[in-house]
Design a protein around this motif. Structure first.
Motif, PDB file in Angstrom:
ATOM      1  N   ALA A  70      38.768 -48.197  46.522  1.00 19.58           N
ATOM      2  CA  ALA A  70      37.759 -48.483  45.500  1.00 19.58           C
ATOM      3  C   ALA A  70      36.566 -49.210  46.106  1.00 19.58           C
ATOM      4  CB  ALA A  70      38.372 -49.307  44.366  1.00 19.58           C
ATOM      5  N   ARG A  71      36.835 -50.165  47.024  1.00 16.99           N
ATOM      6  CA  ARG A  71      35.733 -50.875  47.674  1.00 16.99           C
ATOM      7  C   ARG A  71      34.904 -49.915  48.518  1.00 16.99           C
ATOM      8  NH1 ARG A  71      37.528 -54.047  51.353  1.00 16.99           N
ATOM      9  NH2 ARG A  71      39.775 -53.898  51.006  1.00 16.99           N
ATOM     10  N   CYS A  72      35.571 -48.980  49.172  1.00 21.43           N
ATOM     11  CA  CYS A  72      34.860 -48.000  50.000  1.00 21.43           C
ATOM     12  C   CYS A  72      33.939 -47.126  49.156  1.00 21.43           C
ATOM     13  CB  CYS A  72      35.877 -47.141  50.742  1.00 21.43           C
ATOM     14  SG  CYS A  72      35.149 -45.874  51.797  1.00 21.43           S
ATOM     15  N   LEU A  73      34.452 -46.663  48.019  1.00 21.27           N
ATOM     16  CA  LEU A  73      33.630 -45.839  47.122  1.00 21.27           C
ATOM     17  C   LEU A  73      32.450 -46.625  46.577  1.00 21.27           C
ATOM     18  CD1 LEU A  73      36.360 -43.849  45.179  1.00 21.27           C
ATOM     19  CD2 LEU A  73      34.615 -42.895  46.683  1.00 21.27           C
ATOM     20  N   ALA A  74      32.694 -47.900  46.225  1.00 19.56           N
ATOM     21  CA  ALA A  74      31.601 -48.721  45.702  1.00 19.56           C
ATOM     22  C   ALA A  74      30.522 -48.912  46.765  1.00 19.56           C
ATOM     23  CB  ALA A  74      32.136 -50.065  45.228  1.00 19.56           C
ATOM     24  N   ARG A 102      41.127 -38.591  59.967  1.00 18.51           N
ATOM     25  CA  ARG A 102      41.882 -37.460  59.438  1.00 18.51           C
ATOM     26  C   ARG A 102      42.448 -37.745  58.057  1.00 18.51           C
ATOM     27  NH1 ARG A 102      45.356 -35.073  64.569  1.00 18.51           N
ATOM     28  NH2 ARG A 102      43.539 -34.484  65.861  1.00 18.51           N
ATOM     29  N   ASP A 103      42.748 -39.017  57.775  1.00 23.09           N
ATOM     30  CA  ASP A 103      43.369 -39.343  56.485  1.00 23.09           C
ATOM     31  C   ASP A 103      42.347 -39.627  55.395  1.00 23.09           C
ATOM     32  OD1 ASP A 103      42.464 -41.621  57.688  1.00 23.09           O
ATOM     33  OD2 ASP A 103      44.133 -42.894  57.035  1.00 23.09           O
ATOM     34  N   SER A 104      41.034 -39.460  55.715  1.00 21.45           N
ATOM     35  CA  SER A 104      40.024 -39.670  54.674  1.00 21.45           C
ATOM     36  C   SER A 104      40.130 -38.559  53.647  1.00 21.45           C
ATOM     37  CB  SER A 104      38.613 -39.668  55.279  1.00 21.45           C
ATOM     38  OG  SER A 104      38.397 -40.825  56.037  1.00 21.45           O
ATOM     39  N   PRO A 105      40.314 -38.907  52.375  1.00 21.69           N
ATOM     40  CA  PRO A 105      40.411 -37.863  51.347  1.00 21.69           C
ATOM     41  C   PRO A 105      39.082 -37.131  51.177  1.00 21.69           C
ATOM     42  CG  PRO A 105      40.382 -40.045  50.348  1.00 21.69           C
ATOM     43  CD  PRO A 105      40.466 -40.253  51.823  1.00 21.69           C
ATOM     44  N   ILE A 145      36.123 -38.898  49.443  1.00 25.46           N
ATOM     45  CA  ILE A 145      35.454 -39.899  50.272  1.00 25.46           C
ATOM     46  C   ILE A 145      34.458 -39.200  51.209  1.00 25.46           C
ATOM     47  CG2 ILE A 145      35.763 -41.536  52.166  1.00 25.46           C
ATOM     48  CD1 ILE A 145      36.603 -42.811  49.654  1.00 25.46           C
ATOM     49  N   LYS A 146      34.877 -38.126  51.831  1.00 26.34           N
ATOM     50  CA  LYS A 146      33.976 -37.390  52.727  1.00 26.34           C
ATOM     51  C   LYS A 146      32.773 -36.844  51.963  1.00 26.34           C
ATOM     52  CE  LYS A 146      37.421 -36.057  56.185  1.00 26.34           C
ATOM     53  NZ  LYS A 146      38.086 -34.944  56.906  1.00 26.34           N
ATOM     54  N   GLN A 147      33.015 -36.418  50.732  1.00 27.21           N
ATOM     55  CA  GLN A 147      31.904 -35.909  49.926  1.00 27.21           C
ATOM     56  C   GLN A 147      30.876 -37.007  49.660  1.00 27.21           C
ATOM     57  OE1 GLN A 147      32.638 -34.326  45.827  1.00 27.21           O
ATOM     58  NE2 GLN A 147      32.014 -32.407  46.792  1.00 27.21           N
ATOM     59  N   LYS A 148      31.373 -38.219  49.345  1.00 20.31           N
ATOM     60  CA  LYS A 148      30.455 -39.349  49.131  1.00 20.31           C
ATOM     61  C   LYS A 148      29.711 -39.691  50.426  1.00 20.31           C
ATOM     62  CE  LYS A 148      29.937 -41.705  46.111  1.00 20.31           C
ATOM     63  NZ  LYS A 148      28.916 -41.690  45.039  1.00 20.31           N
ATOM     64  N   LEU A 208      31.279 -27.762  56.810  1.00 17.60           N
ATOM     65  CA  LEU A 208      30.969 -26.505  56.126  1.00 17.60           C
ATOM     66  C   LEU A 208      32.189 -25.597  56.034  1.00 17.60           C
ATOM     67  CD1 LEU A 208      27.481 -25.744  57.722  1.00 17.60           C
ATOM     68  CD2 LEU A 208      27.908 -26.315  55.333  1.00 17.60           C
ATOM     69  N   GLN A 209      33.197 -25.848  56.868  1.00 20.52           N
ATOM     70  CA  GLN A 209      34.405 -25.028  56.816  1.00 20.52           C
ATOM     71  C   GLN A 209      35.327 -25.428  55.676  1.00 20.52           C
ATOM     72  OE1 GLN A 209      34.366 -22.461  58.900  1.00 20.52           O
ATOM     73  NE2 GLN A 209      32.420 -23.300  59.667  1.00 20.52           N
ATOM     74  N   ASP A 210      35.081 -26.577  55.071  1.00 23.75           N
ATOM     75  CA  ASP A 210      35.905 -27.062  53.955  1.00 23.75           C
ATOM     76  C   ASP A 210      35.231 -26.658  52.644  1.00 23.75           C
ATOM     77  OD1 ASP A 210      37.261 -28.460  51.984  1.00 23.75           O
ATOM     78  OD2 ASP A 210      37.524 -30.263  53.207  1.00 23.75           O
ATOM     79  N   PRO A 211      35.852 -25.792  51.850  1.00 24.72           N
ATOM     80  CA  PRO A 211      35.209 -25.335  50.606  1.00 24.72           C
ATOM     81  C   PRO A 211      34.825 -26.476  49.667  1.00 24.72           C
ATOM     82  CG  PRO A 211      37.118 -23.978  51.112  1.00 24.72           C
ATOM     83  CD  PRO A 211      37.151 -25.131  52.068  1.00 24.72           C
ATOM     84  N   GLU A 212      35.615 -27.558  49.653  1.00 26.51           N
ATOM     85  CA  GLU A 212      35.317 -28.672  48.753  1.00 26.51           C
ATOM     86  C   GLU A 212      34.066 -29.429  49.194  1.00 26.51           C
ATOM     87  OE1 GLU A 212      38.592 -31.268  48.236  1.00 26.51           O
ATOM     88  OE2 GLU A 212      39.966 -29.719  47.502  1.00 26.51           O
TER      89      GLU A 212
END
Length: 1094
Positions: free
Chosen positions: A291-295, A342-345, A348-351, A380-384
């Motif tokens: 949550a702190r990371c997203l904020a 590697r464990d970043s959801p 998180i990568k999208q943000k 770009l290889q990740d559809p999400e």
């Protein structure tokens, strides 16, 4: 969602909408559940509206003392040191608004809210000046007076609830108005914190966060410097608290902190970004790390966005941009780390990618972004992550400053080319989103940096590979916009690349031409293929919107082909002709009509704008056109437009007219070809009229037949009449009269019948249509060839016709009929306008040949205007004055008409001219025209020059800019006549001060700034022709207090007066500059960024 929020933006839940209920909302239990909890999915609609209203509040609403307090002494920092604790009360306007909304006895579980507000106001008024504490907290909520805090909070909550859920629209509007005032009031520093309590629903919290952002971004000077740190700390605390709460509220709080940081940079908070990262990276047992990371990511994302929309002064923007660019060293390593883990959801990568996309728009050096750009390519290889990664890469590549980093740009070509396989797979599988995104990346690199990459001669092959990749995107399979939406993105790239190639010096250009001419020939083939229509069956299923998009797409392709001709030249036309010839002569493999149509469309695109008169392929093309088997409307349309585009060539090669004219006349009878066939005939009649007499009878007969069948719309009927006017102009007078008789007799008979009928809407339209046909015919029927483009061609120049003009003959014959129509339709402005249009267009076309009609037309106009003044009558009068007033033979009727129009208009001024700004505008133009063409009209004893002058002065004060402009034009023509026309000189001497007063009022702020040059023209004329009087008048005028504006000082007024009367008064450009500078002073805008380009 990061714009300013406002009260009326709150959502209305689907299951609890009160709009359809007849009574008040059902009572609910006290406590947190009192506020209904909307579903999370419905909140976005609420907050979209909230943002809109908050924008209104910040942009347009002003309260009388939105930055003042009720109990603070008026010190230089009174707004900054004022206390906003609850004892200081609620603003008077808010109190009044609340009383109006709820009444004086409304309660919220305690004392009456209106009584509470009044009590707070009285307490503030009783406080003596200077009674406030030495240091009062502007923003911080008081922890004492808990009961009062509760009531203030309830006021806001109740107003918001009223806005969201009350079915009464008047109550909603009152609540909205009150909340918008509250949001920009000093009390917002206080109640915004109360509304952020965790027991509130998100829409209430959102309003509180939005109010905080508005106060910080718009009223920064309210905050004493010693309270910056405390405010910063509180915002950090609330962001941390909401890190696991409502994301929408979290975003608003982040925007508020971002605004705070921008205002404090660089002096008060030099390492703002680094501090943000440090604070959120610190361990906090109450909030989990994710949550702190997203904020933190949300805060870092909105910071550059808030900078882009901030209202910082220009010098501050430069400082802050520089600081932020340096601070990217604290941000980019963090983003790289989060992307590489590697464990970043995925979210998180999208943000992270969104944050990077936001930061690169701060003009960060491209080489500093290299690692993150490469990481974005991997994403770009990740559809999400695909869409977000595309946006990040495109934003990074598209920065204007990026072209300085050529080595980094060269490093980006391989990863872009590496996307080709992914692009092909997307195309094969019909994945339009993926193909669109990859195309955006390729085009961004090529279009923004083609010149820089072309300059790298040693890397020409890699850039050529990129060009070919973009070519693939241009020719992507499928029909736009149904099967693909990508190809349109590439068209601008081809313009840019061609411009860059042609901008090189000749030797280097020749090298690049050798490489890229084959590419552009391939481009032509690709574009013509993309321009092809789908099959008739498929096209029938397209929606009207899809068909319109395809039409626009074809226009874009046409423009591109026209531009490509500059590089490929005549060889392009030869190529198109060869392909069309093979297509039409190959009997073994019949082609589709779509292929033929596309090649013709390419010809048409070039011939419409490029001079093809010397092309050796056009004769062959004209010979091929009759061989085309036309079985489709789209193909027939293109054939018609192609013939029309070659009309100038036909004028130089009249022997070929007979090859195509029968096709055009045949198409006239098809309603589906209305626009193309009529416009083509009009072009041929205009360009080839001297060669059309042998075909005239046939053209007139076919045209008359389609007109009587009424198969064309009104506009095409008017074009057809214009075509016939061009055609008849080249005939002998006897032939013209003969054709006119057969052509217009049916309409004259119909008009006679309509004139006898009682006016009604249906016969009104018929009358207007017939009058329109006549006026369009007379617009182009010119036997004197005033607009002849073939003057130098002696063979085609016709002898001057003797005797009366055929148009005049016809007008004299129908004059009484027109008067009869007017007698019944004088109240209808459109019918009157149509009548006047016949004579006005005839006058403009015939000029002196119209002379026999002048007396009776002047008489009719006088009768018309005396009965009902209308603009069209004044406009026609102005044309007559312009053309005939200087001729002695026509001066008496022109003079009588001018005096009558002036007298009637002066009477209109006495009755109140404000309802007729259009008439005043035209009248001022008429006066100016009279002064230009025949100043003697102002010597007439029957003309009240003083009244005319006063009307002009009054017109200068109209709010309509065109009317004021026309009035200024009148005075700039009038003032130079002071010496030669005694009545004018006398009126200016007696009333000139009133004119100057009106001009200064306009300059002082009463008129639009766009009109200042026109007011300067009047001052220039006064200076030149009435200098001694002006020097007295301007001194007397400027002595008035507050004139022409309360914002200018006596010294500034004196300086302006001296400038106007100085030696520079003879320089019109300098006078205009003086007026512009003075009007800015009068409006309080001088020296502001708002007027930097004025």
């Amino acid at each position: 969602m990061r714009g300013s929020g406002g009260p009326g933006d709150g959502p209305r839940r689907r299951h609890a909408s009160m709009d359809q209920q007849q009574g008040p909302p059902e009572p609910r239990p006290a406590g947190p559940a009192t506020h209904p909890q909307p579903k999370e999915g419905t909140l976005w609609g609420f907050f979209a509206i909230l943002s809109l209203l908050a924008g209104l509040a910040t942009g347009t609403l002003r309260t009388p003392h939105c930055n003042e307090t009720l109990d603070a002494a008026p010190t230089p920092r009174s707004t900054a040191t004022a206390s906003l604790s609850v004892e200081d009360g609620v603003e008077a306007p808010l109190t009044a608004g609340w009383s109006q909304l709820y009444g004086d006895n409304a309660t919220t579980g305690g004392p009456g809210t209106a009584e509470l507000a009044e009590d707070l106001l009285l307490r503030a008024e009783r406080s003596p000046p200077g009674a406030s504490k030495a240091k009062k907290t502007v923003w911080k909520s008081s922890r004492g007076t808990r009961g009062r805090n509760c009531h203030i909070r309830n006021l806001m909550v109740k107003a918001l609830h009223q806005l969201y859920y009350d079915p009464n629209i008047e109550n909603k509007n009152l609540a909205q108005k009150w909340l918008m005032q509250a949001q920009v009031s000093p009390q917002a520093w206080h109640f915004s914190w109360l509304l952020l309590h965790m027991d509130k629903v998100p829409e209430i919290q959102y309003f509180g966060a939005s109010a905080l952002h508005i106060k910080i971004s718009r009223y920064w000077n309210d905050i004493p410097a010693d309270q910056y740190e405390s405010l910063k700390s509180q915002l950090f605390t609330h962001i941390t608290r909401f890190a696991s709460g409502s994301k929408i509220v979290l975003t608003r709080l982040c925007v508020a902190l971002a605004s705070l940081a921008l205002s404090m940079m660089p002096e008060a908070w030099p390492c703002a970004v680094a501090d943000m990262v440090r604070v959120f990276q610190a361990e906090d047992s109450n909030v989990d790390g994710r949550a702190r990371c997203l904020a933190l990511l949300e805060l870092l994302t909105v910071l550059p966005e808030e900078f882009q929309t901030s209202r910082l002064p220009q010098y501050r923007k430069g400082q802050v941009r520089s600081v932020l660019a340096q601070e990217c060293g604290s941000v980019f390593p963090l983003l790289e780390q989060l992307l590489q883990q590697r464990d970043s959801p995925g979210f998180i990568k999208q943000k992270v990618l969104k944050c990077f996309s936001s930061w690169v728009q701060l003009e960060i050096p491209l080489m500093d972004c290299e690692n993150l750009i490469q990481a974005a390519f991997t994403s770009l290889q990740d559809p999400e992550l695909f869409d977000t990664a595309v946006e990040a890469v495109v934003n990074a590549i598209s920065q204007p400053d990026a072209q300085r980093y050529v080595n980094t740009l060269l490093k980006l070509i391989p990863p872009v080319l590496g996307l080709q396989e992914q692009l092909r797979q997307a195309v094969q599988s019909g994945d339009m989103e993926t193909s669109h995104g990859i195309c955006r990346i390729a085009v961004a690199l090529g279009e923004n940096h083609s010149r820089a990459l072309l300059d790298q001669v040693e890397h020409w092959q890699s850039f050529l590979a990129l060009v070919n990749m973009i070519m693939f995107c241009t020719g992507i399979p499928g029909h736009y916009p149904v099967n693909e939406t990508t190809s349109s993105l590439t068209l601008t790239f081809w313009y840019t690349l061609q411009d860059d190639i042609l901008s090189f010096e000749p030797d280097k250009q020749a090298v690049y031409q050798q490489v890229y001419r084959p590419v552009y020939f391939q481009l032509v083939d690709v574009l013509l293929h993309k321009a092809q229509f789908p099959s008739d069956e498929e096209y029938g299923f397209w929606s009207s919107d899809e068909k319109e998009q395809f039409r626009i797409y074809r226009v874009d392709i046409s423009d591109t082909l026209m531009y490509v001709y500059e590089m490929l030249g005549a060889e392009l036309l030869s190529s198109l002709y060869d392909k069309l010839g093979r297509l039409l002569t190959n009997t073994e493999q019949p082609s589709t009509w779509q292929h033929t149509e596309a090649l013709l469309y390419g010809f048409q695109s070039i011939a419409e704008t490029i001079d093809v008169n010397y092309s050796d392929v056009v004769p062959g093309l004209i010979g091929l056109i009759p061989r085309i088997s036309i079985s489709n409307v789209q193909l027939a349309d293109t054939v018609m437009f192609t013939i029309g585009s070659l009309s100038e060539w036909l004028a130089d090669h009249p022997v070929m007219i007979n090859n195509v004219l029968p096709l055009v006349l045949q198409a006239l009878g098809n309603p589906e070809l209305s626009i193309s066939s009529v416009s083509t005939l009009k072009k041929i009649c205009r360009e080839c009229k001297y060669d059309l007499p042998p075909y005239a009878a046939n053209i007139v007969a076919v045209s008359q037949e389609v007109l009587m069948k009424q198969i064309h719309k009104t506009s095409q009927c008017m074009w057809l009449m214009q075509a016939l006017g061009f055609l008849l102009s080249a005939l002998q007078v006897e032939e013209i009269l003969k054709n006119l008789h057969s052509l217009i007799t049916p309409y004259i008979q119909q008009l006679e019948k309509l004139a006898d009928e009682t006016p009604n809407p249906s016969n009104r339209l018929a009358i207007i249509h017939i009058l329109g046909l006549l006026s369009n015919l007379f617009t182009t029927l010119d036997i004197s060839h005033h607009d002849d483009d073939h003057e130098s061609t002696e063979v085609k120049k016709l002898p001057v016709q003797q005797g009366p003009n055929p148009v005049v003959v016809v007008l004299q014959q129908v004059f009484q009929l027109i008067q009869k129509v007017l007698s019944k339709w004088l109240n209808d402005a459109q019918v009157v306008e149509s009548v006047c249009a016949i004579f006005e267009k005839s006058v403009k076309t015939l000029l002196d040949d119209f002379a026999p009609m002048v007396p009776q037309l002047c008489e009719m106009l006088g009768q018309m205007y005396s009965t009902i003044p209308q603009v069209s009558a004044i406009e026609l009068t102005r044309q007559l004055v312009h053309i005939f007033a200087h001729e002695p033979a026509h001066f008496p009727p022109i003079k009588a008409l001018f005096l009558l129009v002036t007298s009637v208009t002066l009477t209109l001024f006495q009755q109140g001219p404000r309802d007729h700004p259009d008439i005043v505008d035209s009248f001022m133009q008429l006066l100016a025209q009279a002064l230009k063409r025949k100043p003697d009209l102002f010597l007439c004893s029957n003309l009240d020059v003083k009244a005319v002058f006063q009307c002009g002065v009054l017109s200068l004060k109209f709010p309509e800019a065109p009317t004021v402009k026309a009035s200024c034009g009148f005075f700039t023509e009038l003032l130079p006549r002071c010496g030669e026309i005694a009545p004018v000189g006398q009126v200016v001497h007696e009333n000139g001060k009133a004119l100057l007063q009106a001009v200064l009022e306009g300059i002082g702020g009463q008129a639009s700034r766009s009109l200042m040059d026109h007011f300067a023209e009047i001052l220039f004329a006064l200076n030149k022709h009435c200098f001694s009087l002006l020097s007295v008048w301007i001194k007397e005028a400027m002595q008035q207090d507050g004139f022409p504006s309360a914002r200018v000082t006596p010294e500034q007024k004196e300086n302006f007066s001296q400038q106007i009367l100085s030696r520079e008064r003879v320089n019109k450009r300098r006078v205009k500059e003086m007026v512009k500078e003075f009007t800015l002073l009068c409006r309080g805008l001088h020296g502001t960024e708002y007027t930097a380009d004025y």
